[in-house]
Design a protein around this motif. Sequence first.
Motif, PDB file in Angstrom:
ATOM      1  N   VAL A 117      -1.650  -1.094  -4.059  1.00 34.14           N
ATOM      2  CA  VAL A 117      -2.857  -0.279  -3.884  1.00 34.14           C
ATOM      3  C   VAL A 117      -2.397   1.088  -3.392  1.00 34.14           C
ATOM      4  O   VAL A 117      -1.499   1.184  -2.539  1.00 34.14           O
ATOM      5  CB  VAL A 117      -3.859  -0.918  -2.904  1.00 34.14           C
ATOM      6  CG1 VAL A 117      -4.489  -2.140  -3.532  1.00 34.14           C
ATOM      7  CG2 VAL A 117      -3.210  -1.280  -1.573  1.00 34.14           C
ATOM      8  N   ALA A 118      -2.992   2.146  -3.922  1.00 36.47           N
ATOM      9  CA  ALA A 118      -2.464   3.473  -3.623  1.00 36.47           C
ATOM     10  C   ALA A 118      -3.563   4.498  -3.439  1.00 36.47           C
ATOM     11  O   ALA A 118      -4.645   4.404  -4.037  1.00 36.47           O
ATOM     12  CB  ALA A 118      -1.527   3.923  -4.747  1.00 36.47           C
ATOM     13  N   TRP A 119      -3.249   5.485  -2.603  1.00 36.81           N
ATOM     14  CA  TRP A 119      -4.131   6.634  -2.393  1.00 36.81           C
ATOM     15  C   TRP A 119      -3.281   7.885  -2.305  1.00 36.81           C
ATOM     16  O   TRP A 119      -2.154   7.848  -1.771  1.00 36.81           O
ATOM     17  CB  TRP A 119      -4.940   6.475  -1.101  1.00 36.81           C
ATOM     18  CG  TRP A 119      -5.791   7.686  -0.807  1.00 36.81           C
ATOM     19  CD1 TRP A 119      -7.057   7.925  -1.260  1.00 36.81           C
ATOM     20  CD2 TRP A 119      -5.424   8.832  -0.031  1.00 36.81           C
ATOM     21  NE1 TRP A 119      -7.510   9.148  -0.810  1.00 36.81           N
ATOM     22  CE2 TRP A 119      -6.521   9.723  -0.048  1.00 36.81           C
ATOM     23  CE3 TRP A 119      -4.274   9.195   0.678  1.00 36.81           C
ATOM     24  CZ2 TRP A 119      -6.501  10.947   0.619  1.00 36.81           C
ATOM     25  CZ3 TRP A 119      -4.252  10.414   1.341  1.00 36.81           C
ATOM     26  CH2 TRP A 119      -5.360  11.278   1.301  1.00 36.81           C
ATOM     27  N   VAL A 144      -7.303   3.248  -4.693  1.00 38.80           N
ATOM     28  CA  VAL A 144      -8.355   2.865  -3.753  1.00 38.80           C
ATOM     29  C   VAL A 144      -8.547   3.961  -2.711  1.00 38.80           C
ATOM     30  O   VAL A 144      -7.778   4.906  -2.615  1.00 38.80           O
ATOM     31  CB  VAL A 144      -8.015   1.536  -3.040  1.00 38.80           C
ATOM     32  CG1 VAL A 144      -7.921   0.392  -4.038  1.00 38.80           C
ATOM     33  CG2 VAL A 144      -6.720   1.671  -2.243  1.00 38.80           C
ATOM     34  N   ILE A 181       2.474  -1.127   4.265  1.00 42.94           N
ATOM     35  CA  ILE A 181       2.027   0.223   3.910  1.00 42.94           C
ATOM     36  C   ILE A 181       3.187   1.190   4.075  1.00 42.94           C
ATOM     37  O   ILE A 181       3.865   1.184   5.114  1.00 42.94           O
ATOM     38  CB  ILE A 181       0.851   0.688   4.790  1.00 42.94           C
ATOM     39  CG1 ILE A 181      -0.357  -0.235   4.615  1.00 42.94           C
ATOM     40  CG2 ILE A 181       0.464   2.132   4.453  1.00 42.94           C
ATOM     41  CD1 ILE A 181      -1.492   0.060   5.589  1.00 42.94           C
ATOM     42  N   LEU A 186      -7.389   0.609   1.272  1.00 44.77           N
ATOM     43  CA  LEU A 186      -5.939   0.374   1.256  1.00 44.77           C
ATOM     44  C   LEU A 186      -5.531  -0.387   2.507  1.00 44.77           C
ATOM     45  O   LEU A 186      -4.792  -1.378   2.441  1.00 44.77           O
ATOM     46  CB  LEU A 186      -5.207   1.710   1.158  1.00 44.77           C
ATOM     47  CG  LEU A 186      -3.682   1.666   0.958  1.00 44.77           C
ATOM     48  CD1 LEU A 186      -3.213   2.880   0.163  1.00 44.77           C
ATOM     49  CD2 LEU A 186      -2.929   1.591   2.289  1.00 44.77           C
ATOM     50  N   THR A 194       3.803   5.265   4.060  1.00 44.21           N
ATOM     51  CA  THR A 194       3.226   6.608   3.992  1.00 44.21           C
ATOM     52  C   THR A 194       4.355   7.580   3.687  1.00 44.21           C
ATOM     53  O   THR A 194       5.385   7.582   4.361  1.00 44.21           O
ATOM     54  CB  THR A 194       2.533   6.997   5.313  1.00 44.21           C
ATOM     55  OG1 THR A 194       3.490   7.010   6.380  1.00 44.21           O
ATOM     56  CG2 THR A 194       1.423   6.019   5.651  1.00 44.21           C
ATOM     57  N   GLN A 205      -8.631   5.212   1.300  1.00 43.92           N
ATOM     58  CA  GLN A 205      -7.698   4.943   2.396  1.00 43.92           C
ATOM     59  C   GLN A 205      -8.116   3.704   3.184  1.00 43.92           C
ATOM     60  O   GLN A 205      -7.273   2.875   3.543  1.00 43.92           O
ATOM     61  CB  GLN A 205      -7.626   6.157   3.322  1.00 43.92           C
ATOM     62  CG  GLN A 205      -6.999   7.382   2.678  1.00 43.92           C
ATOM     63  CD  GLN A 205      -7.715   8.661   3.069  1.00 43.92           C
ATOM     64  OE1 GLN A 205      -8.798   8.941   2.557  1.00 43.92           O
ATOM     65  NE2 GLN A 205      -7.128   9.435   3.966  1.00 43.92           N
ATOM     66  N   GLN A 228      -6.521  -4.101   2.426  1.00 49.94           N
ATOM     67  CA  GLN A 228      -5.830  -4.981   1.491  1.00 49.94           C
ATOM     68  C   GLN A 228      -4.330  -5.130   1.759  1.00 49.94           C
ATOM     69  O   GLN A 228      -3.756  -6.204   1.542  1.00 49.94           O
ATOM     70  CB  GLN A 228      -6.001  -4.463   0.055  1.00 49.94           C
ATOM     71  CG  GLN A 228      -7.405  -4.529  -0.496  1.00 49.94           C
ATOM     72  CD  GLN A 228      -7.435  -4.216  -1.981  1.00 49.94           C
ATOM     73  OE1 GLN A 228      -6.698  -4.790  -2.784  1.00 49.94           O
ATOM     74  NE2 GLN A 228      -8.302  -3.286  -2.372  1.00 49.94           N
ATOM     75  N   ALA A 229      -3.684  -4.061   2.205  1.00 52.97           N
ATOM     76  CA  ALA A 229      -2.218  -4.030   2.204  1.00 52.97           C
ATOM     77  C   ALA A 229      -1.595  -4.844   3.333  1.00 52.97           C
ATOM     78  O   ALA A 229      -2.050  -4.812   4.478  1.00 52.97           O
ATOM     79  CB  ALA A 229      -1.747  -2.583   2.287  1.00 52.97           C
ATOM     80  N   VAL A 256       0.672   5.329   0.401  1.00 55.94           N
ATOM     81  CA  VAL A 256      -0.078   6.527   0.768  1.00 55.94           C
ATOM     82  C   VAL A 256       0.802   7.718   0.416  1.00 55.94           C
ATOM     83  O   VAL A 256       1.782   8.020   1.099  1.00 55.94           O
ATOM     84  CB  VAL A 256      -0.435   6.538   2.268  1.00 55.94           C
ATOM     85  CG1 VAL A 256      -1.177   7.821   2.635  1.00 55.94           C
ATOM     86  CG2 VAL A 256      -1.269   5.314   2.625  1.00 55.94           C
ATOM     87  N   GLY A 301       0.829  -1.196   0.000  1.00 61.59           N
ATOM     88  CA  GLY A 301       0.000   0.000   0.000  1.00 61.59           C
ATOM     89  C   GLY A 301       0.865   1.247   0.000  1.00 61.59           C
ATOM     90  O   GLY A 301       1.789   1.362   0.809  1.00 61.59           O
TER      91      GLY A 301
END
Length: 332
Positions: A167-169, A193, A205, A198, A207, A195, A201-202, A144, A142
């Motif tokens: 997966v990213a936001w 996706v 992660i 994310l 950030t 937050q 699923q992740a 962020v 993930g």
Amino acid sequence: MTSSPTPENAGLLIISEEVCAQVVSRSDSFDAVEAVFGAMARGDAYNFPVIREAIGYADALYGFKSGFDRAGKALGVKSGGFWPGNMEKGLTNHQSTIFLFNPDTGQLQALVGGNYLTAVRTAASSSVSIAHLARKDARVLGMVGAGHQSTFQLRAAAEQRAFKKVVAWNPHPDMLPKLGAVAEELGLEFEAVSQEALGAQADVIITITSAFEPLMMADWIKPGTHIACMGTDTKGKMEVDKALFARATVFADEIAQSITIGEAQHAIADGLITEGDITPIGDVINGTHAGRSSDDEITLFDGTGVGLQDLAVASVAARVAEEKGLATRVAL
């Protein structure tokens, strides 16, 4: 660059940004950062107090990070900061230069471009945490944040686990396609996706933002996740819910920075954790701390960014650039 200059090679080395990108690989950066974290935990290397101030112009933050690695014989300082308007000018927001000094004489040895090296050493830091703390079966990464640093983070992280999907936001969704292109290049599925999705699923992660409010809430993080918080390096910054610190086993590049300018500052201030609840990542590297204890444990790495990381990668750049004849030498 660990040896004192001799008469035949005395002078000042200048290593440009372009040369740094040629001579310092992700692998080089990983090895240098891992080694210096281990040296810090052993007491063989230490950082000096950080100076970081808003200059009252261009919304810029400017400061100095410095230290001495007795094991690697690296002494120096990184000077630079963050100019938030630079992207509009075609420049990276982070701008810095690294100064290396001869620890035997105090003479200035090298001026090294710090922008590329800051990016690769920051990515190496989270990558080291993933290597030592993430579950071996982690498959979803993930992200962020989708700024300049994010692509370095993604490339470095992808080398540490057999990820299948990213997966990213990002607060500005229009920036995500660039990150998606890197994922595609690496052969990874990519999905933009929310937050909360994310977190669901992740397995790992990262950030990497300049936020001043939590972007990921504690309840969104599933058991077994490893989180590398890489964006908080100033008082007031914040990327994740401080309540997450009470649920996670917490590690840091340097505890002193983590509790004052790092992600842990808020949990410390509210009494959710104490300084003694944070373990230097170097203890895991050196084998004095086991690291992750179970597949359900949430691990959190607070990567504040320390001056010794910059000196470690700059020393590699100076040494290799000189060996390959790519450095410019001038008389002092």
